[in-house]
Design a protein around this motif. Structure first.
Motif, PDB file in Angstrom:
ATOM      1  N   UNK A 131       0.827  -1.199   0.000  1.00 14.96           N
ATOM      2  CA  UNK A 131       0.000   0.000   0.000  1.00 14.96           C
ATOM      3  C   UNK A 131       0.869   1.260   0.000  1.00 14.96           C
ATOM      4  N   UNK A 132       1.912   1.283   0.827  1.00  9.92           N
ATOM      5  CA  UNK A 132       2.775   2.456   0.909  1.00  9.92           C
ATOM      6  C   UNK A 132       3.500   2.704  -0.406  1.00  9.92           C
ATOM      7  N   UNK A 133       3.982   1.644  -1.036  1.00 11.36           N
ATOM      8  CA  UNK A 133       4.683   1.791  -2.317  1.00 11.36           C
ATOM      9  C   UNK A 133       3.722   2.260  -3.409  1.00 11.36           C
ATOM     10  N   UNK A 134       2.515   1.706  -3.414  1.00 11.14           N
ATOM     11  CA  UNK A 134       1.507   2.098  -4.399  1.00 11.14           C
ATOM     12  C   UNK A 134       1.138   3.568  -4.237  1.00 11.14           C
ATOM     13  N   UNK A 135       1.011   4.027  -3.002  1.00 13.48           N
ATOM     14  CA  UNK A 135       0.691   5.425  -2.731  1.00 13.48           C
ATOM     15  C   UNK A 135       1.812   6.347  -3.198  1.00 13.48           C
ATOM     16  N   UNK A 136       3.066   5.923  -3.013  1.00 16.14           N
ATOM     17  CA  UNK A 136       4.214   6.702  -3.472  1.00 16.14           C
ATOM     18  C   UNK A 136       4.175   6.855  -4.993  1.00 16.14           C
ATOM     19  N   UNK A 137       3.906   5.754  -5.690  1.00 18.49           N
ATOM     20  CA  UNK A 137       3.844   5.807  -7.152  1.00 18.49           C
ATOM     21  C   UNK A 137       2.718   6.728  -7.619  1.00 18.49           C
ATOM     22  N   UNK A 138       1.559   6.643  -6.969  1.00 16.39           N
ATOM     23  CA  UNK A 138       0.427   7.486  -7.357  1.00 16.39           C
ATOM     24  C   UNK A 138       0.790   8.965  -7.219  1.00 16.39           C
ATOM     25  N   UNK A 139       1.473   9.320  -6.130  1.00 17.50           N
ATOM     26  CA  UNK A 139       1.875  10.711  -5.947  1.00 17.50           C
ATOM     27  C   UNK A 139       2.813  11.162  -7.055  1.00 17.50           C
ATOM     28  N   UNK A 140       3.855  10.379  -7.291  1.00 19.29           N
ATOM     29  CA  UNK A 140       4.828  10.767  -8.314  1.00 19.29           C
ATOM     30  C   UNK A 140       4.180  10.883  -9.682  1.00 19.29           C
ATOM     31  N   UNK A 141       3.235  10.004  -9.968  1.00 18.00           N
ATOM     32  CA  UNK A 141       2.563  10.019 -11.265  1.00 18.00           C
ATOM     33  C   UNK A 141       1.775  11.323 -11.449  1.00 18.00           C
ATOM     34  N   UNK A 142       1.011  11.734 -10.419  1.00 16.73           N
ATOM     35  CA  UNK A 142       0.244  12.968 -10.535  1.00 16.73           C
ATOM     36  C   UNK A 142       1.134  14.203 -10.510  1.00 16.73           C
ATOM     37  N   UNK A 143       2.161  14.198  -9.685  1.00 16.86           N
ATOM     38  CA  UNK A 143       3.075  15.340  -9.649  1.00 16.86           C
ATOM     39  C   UNK A 143       3.752  15.514 -11.008  1.00 16.86           C
ATOM     40  N   UNK A 144       4.110  14.401 -11.612  1.00 15.96           N
ATOM     41  CA  UNK A 144       4.718  14.429 -12.946  1.00 15.96           C
ATOM     42  C   UNK A 144       3.765  15.060 -13.958  1.00 15.96           C
ATOM     43  N   UNK A 145       2.502  14.644 -13.933  1.00 17.50           N
ATOM     44  CA  UNK A 145       1.529  15.133 -14.912  1.00 17.50           C
ATOM     45  C   UNK A 145       1.135  16.586 -14.666  1.00 17.50           C
ATOM     46  N   UNK A 146       0.828  16.906 -13.413  1.00 23.62           N
ATOM     47  CA  UNK A 146       0.210  18.195 -13.108  1.00 23.62           C
ATOM     48  C   UNK A 146       1.244  19.297 -12.896  1.00 23.62           C
ATOM     49  N   UNK A 147       2.276  19.028 -12.122  1.00 22.12           N
ATOM     50  CA  UNK A 147       3.241  20.073 -11.779  1.00 22.12           C
ATOM     51  C   UNK A 147       4.352  20.167 -12.817  1.00 22.12           C
ATOM     52  N   UNK A 148       4.859  19.007 -13.258  1.00 19.68           N
ATOM     53  CA  UNK A 148       5.960  19.006 -14.225  1.00 19.68           C
ATOM     54  C   UNK A 148       5.490  18.950 -15.672  1.00 19.68           C
ATOM     55  N   UNK A 149       4.165  18.853 -15.877  1.00 24.44           N
ATOM     56  CA  UNK A 149       3.540  18.976 -17.209  1.00 24.44           C
ATOM     57  C   UNK A 149       4.005  17.898 -18.191  1.00 24.44           C
ATOM     58  N   UNK A 150       4.175  16.679 -17.706  1.00 19.79           N
ATOM     59  CA  UNK A 150       4.580  15.573 -18.570  1.00 19.79           C
ATOM     60  C   UNK A 150       3.503  14.494 -18.498  1.00 19.79           C
ATOM     61  N   UNK A 151       2.616  14.490 -19.483  1.00 18.48           N
ATOM     62  CA  UNK A 151       1.465  13.589 -19.440  1.00 18.48           C
ATOM     63  C   UNK A 151       1.722  12.239 -20.102  1.00 18.48           C
ATOM     64  N   UNK A 152       2.795  12.119 -20.866  1.00 14.33           N
ATOM     65  CA  UNK A 152       3.005  10.911 -21.654  1.00 14.33           C
ATOM     66  C   UNK A 152       3.788   9.827 -20.917  1.00 14.33           C
ATOM     67  N   UNK A 153       4.480  10.172 -19.870  1.00 20.66           N
ATOM     68  CA  UNK A 153       5.327   9.218 -19.155  1.00 20.66           C
ATOM     69  C   UNK A 153       4.492   8.364 -18.209  1.00 20.66           C
ATOM     70  N   UNK A 154       4.662   7.055 -18.268  1.00 21.02           N
ATOM     71  CA  UNK A 154       3.960   6.126 -17.397  1.00 21.02           C
ATOM     72  C   UNK A 154       4.984   5.473 -16.478  1.00 21.02           C
ATOM     73  N   UNK A 155       4.739   5.551 -15.186  1.00 19.91           N
ATOM     74  CA  UNK A 155       5.646   4.955 -14.204  1.00 19.91           C
ATOM     75  C   UNK A 155       5.269   3.500 -13.988  1.00 19.91           C
ATOM     76  N   UNK A 156       6.171   2.597 -14.323  1.00 21.90           N
ATOM     77  CA  UNK A 156       5.888   1.159 -14.235  1.00 21.90           C
ATOM     78  C   UNK A 156       5.708   0.732 -12.788  1.00 21.90           C
ATOM     79  N   UNK A 157       4.611   0.029 -12.498  1.00 18.27           N
ATOM     80  CA  UNK A 157       4.290  -0.353 -11.125  1.00 18.27           C
ATOM     81  C   UNK A 157       5.356  -1.252 -10.510  1.00 18.27           C
ATOM     82  N   UNK A 158       6.065  -2.019 -11.335  1.00 18.16           N
ATOM     83  CA  UNK A 158       7.051  -2.959 -10.792  1.00 18.16           C
ATOM     84  C   UNK A 158       8.372  -2.284 -10.409  1.00 18.16           C
ATOM     85  N   UNK A 159       8.573  -1.029 -10.805  1.00 17.29           N
ATOM     86  CA  UNK A 159       9.815  -0.333 -10.468  1.00 17.29           C
ATOM     87  C   UNK A 159       9.755   0.207  -9.035  1.00 17.29           C
TER      88      UNK A 159
END
Length: 595
Positions: A131-159
């Protein structure tokens, strides 16, 4: 009184209701729910005044940064947690909130405050490293899209986080801050910036929303719908937003967070799943829904999260209703004593009635045609046109006069311009609370969602008929028929109320009184809504008028100003309602603000 942390931020404790213009609809909703004694995660808000200061200076004012820190300290005291550090870390959501509802148009960042330290603490506190790792990924994914304006990058769940952060740095040239305070500053600035995004500007232009309003930013303690099997997120309408039926209508997505429901990337389950798996939570949700509908005097669209078997309400707002539902609800709420007839007429627009009385499929048309795709009917109506798969192409071809149908795997706010241009929209994924469904209903646009992965890709270039009520897409252009406005008892009730308030008579073509009718068909000036008022002002002698754009809202206002006694229109109710609303708008009125 609501707690003030300075000039631009307020802590929401439910003791009073600051104006919606100052704190935005989302924060106003939080304050209202707290005042009703409902369970809501604590929150504070950076006001629309803060947005104006940001826009004027192009950056967060130093004083606002200080106030954000004060707001966070208050959240820490309210929750007993520490923002971005410690054994019991506080994470927050950062959400936009304009004074006028603009669903899906601006940006949100969830799980803010995540870093390596808080992931470890969250894993230890919950006993769930996944759960903690999944929550970390979700944060980074949204921060990447919304704040850093990069919508095309997908963060692989296994990383892992090191790999995710390295990929973000490689793609954007920027690092995600490890400190929660820096993350918050970046997210608040990004939400303010989203007020002037292309999609938000288009939405405001389409709905005549002033650009000067700005957005507030609500910072709220996170609750986790992805915590375990007894967690989830959902949306509940207190009545059916398609038909107006007085029964709860909604969806629930187990072990998920809210963005997954509204994004349309996942197809949620019926609300019955919540009733079966967590009956106490389901009962508490329905009780809260009743409280909110009564307090708001309108159908409510409620966002909620369940964390480890406990219900939290995140937002409640007046629901966007399909035309049929808007009519039924307006009549029902008058009968229930929640609103009066004047307010009922103000809540149903002439355009909604025009959509409701627009043609639908002939009785035998569907049975004789091939069904190319089927999903969930999310916004009623019939659209006929050529299928395109790009919002830009839909806009371009519609501008040249072509009827187009927009199909997408799922829509987002970036597709709004294509949706406005299209005759109908259909998606492969998503449910009745997805972006396509909500915006489709707001636009009165026929919409079918959840047709299945890959089901629409091969339809590009085909001429199709989309039935937004039945949830089906048919090959070819099918026969359609027009409804009879006199056969519906709710429409008859609205007609009676509108006629009693209208300064102008409206008659059907087969009921025109003899003599004295000016026919303006064929007159170029009378065909232009911007010139019709001036044209009518020069006409003398006739009691009634027909033709041109006389049945439009602009034409009706012009006819009233010019002193005509009646107009000729079919159907009658949209024009009659427009005339009644013109009179009501001109009269002083006192209306309570509703959620």
């Amino acid at each position: 009184m609501t707690r003030a942390f300075g000039e631009w931020t307020l802590g929401l404790d439910g003791t009073d209701l600051p104006s919606r213009e100052l704190i935005g609809g989302k924060a106003w909703s939080v304050a209202r729910m707290l005042s009703l004694g409902l369970t809501v995660p604590p929150a504070f808000v950076a006001t629309t005044s803060a947005c104006a200061a940001f826009m004027a200076g192009g950056a967060l004012p130093e004083e606002l940064e200080t106030e954000l820190t004060a707001g966070v300290r208050w959240l820490e005291a309210e929750t007993g947690r520490s923002f971005g550090y410690g054994e019991s870390p506080l994470l927050v959501s950062v959400r936009s909130g304009a004074p006028i509802s603009m669903p899906g148009m601006m940006d949100t960042v969830l799980n803010l405050g995540m870093n390596d330290e808080t992931e470890a603490a969250l894993a230890k506190a919950t006993g769930d490293a996944r759960f903690a790792r999944d929550t970390h990924r979700r944060f980074l994914d949204l921060y990447l899209q919304i704040v850093l304006k990069e919508a095309e990058c997908v963060l692989a769940a296994q990383d892992d986080p090191t790999m995710w952060r390295a990929e973000i740095l490689r793609r954007t040239g920027k690092a995600v801050p490890q400190t929660a305070v820096e993350q918050l500053r970046g997210a608040v600035a990004a939400v303010f910036e989203s007020w002037n995004s292309r999609r938000a500007r288009r939405y405001r232009q389409h709905h005549n929303i002033p650009d000067t309003l700005g957005t507030a930013v609500t910072v709220q303690a996170m609750v986790f719908g992805n915590a375990d099997a007894r967690s989830g997120t959902g949306v509940l309408f207190t009545r059916n937003p398609l038909t107006g039926e007085a029964a709860p209508y909604g969806e629930f997505l187990p072990c998920a967070q809210g963005e997954e429901v509204v994004s349309g990337k996942f197809t949620p389950k019926p609300l019955a799943v919540l009733r079966e798996s967590l009956p106490d939570v389901h009962g508490a949700l329905l009780n809260a829904a009743g409280v909110l509908e009564h307090a708001g005097r309108d159908v409510q669209d409620i966002e909620f999260t369940v964390e480890r078997g406990r219900l939290f309400l995140l937002q409640s707002r007046a629901a966007k209703l399909a035309p049929q539902a808007a009519v039924r609800v307006a009549v029902d709420l008058v009968e229930a004593g929640l609103i009066d007839e004047d307010e009922a007429l103000s809540r149903v627009s002439p355009d909604q009635i025009r959509i409701l009385l627009s043609p639908h499929l002939a009785a035998d048309a569907a049975s004789a045609s091939q069904v190319l795709a089927a999903g969930e009917g999310a916004s009623p109506g019939v659209g006929i046109g050529t299928v395109v798969s790009s919002a830009d192409e839909a806009e371009r071809r519609a501008q040249s006069g072509e009827a187009v149908i927009l199909v997408r795997p799922t829509t987002s706010a970036e597709d709004l311009h294509g949706m406005i241009a299209a005759r109908a929209v259909s998606t492969e994924q998503g449910g009745s609370t997805s972006h396509a469904a909500v915006v489709g209903r707001a636009l009165g646009l026929p919409c079918v969602v959840g047709c299945g992965a890959g089901s629409l890709a091969e339809l590009t270039g085909e001429t199709v008929t989309v039935d937004g009520r039945a949830g089906k897409i048919y090959r070819g252009a099918l026969e359609i028929v027009a409804p009879d406005e006199r056969a519906d008892p709710d429409l008859a009730t609205l007609t009676r109320w509108a006629r009693a308030r209208s300064p102008l008579g409206v008659v059907a073509p087969d009921q025109v009184p003899p003599g004295g009718v000016l026919d303006i068909d064929g007159n170029e000036e009378a065909a232009d809504p911007e010139r019709i008022a001036a044209f009518l002002g020069r006409q003398k002698g006739a009691k009634g008028v027909r033709g041109g754009v006389i049945a439009s809202d602009a034409g009706i206002r012009g006819a009233i100003a010019a002193g005509f006694e009646f107009i000729v229109a079919a159907p009658v109710l949209p024009a009659l309602l427009a005339a009644a609303r013109t009179a009501l708008d001109a009269a002083p009125a006192k209306r309570e603000e509703h959620v």
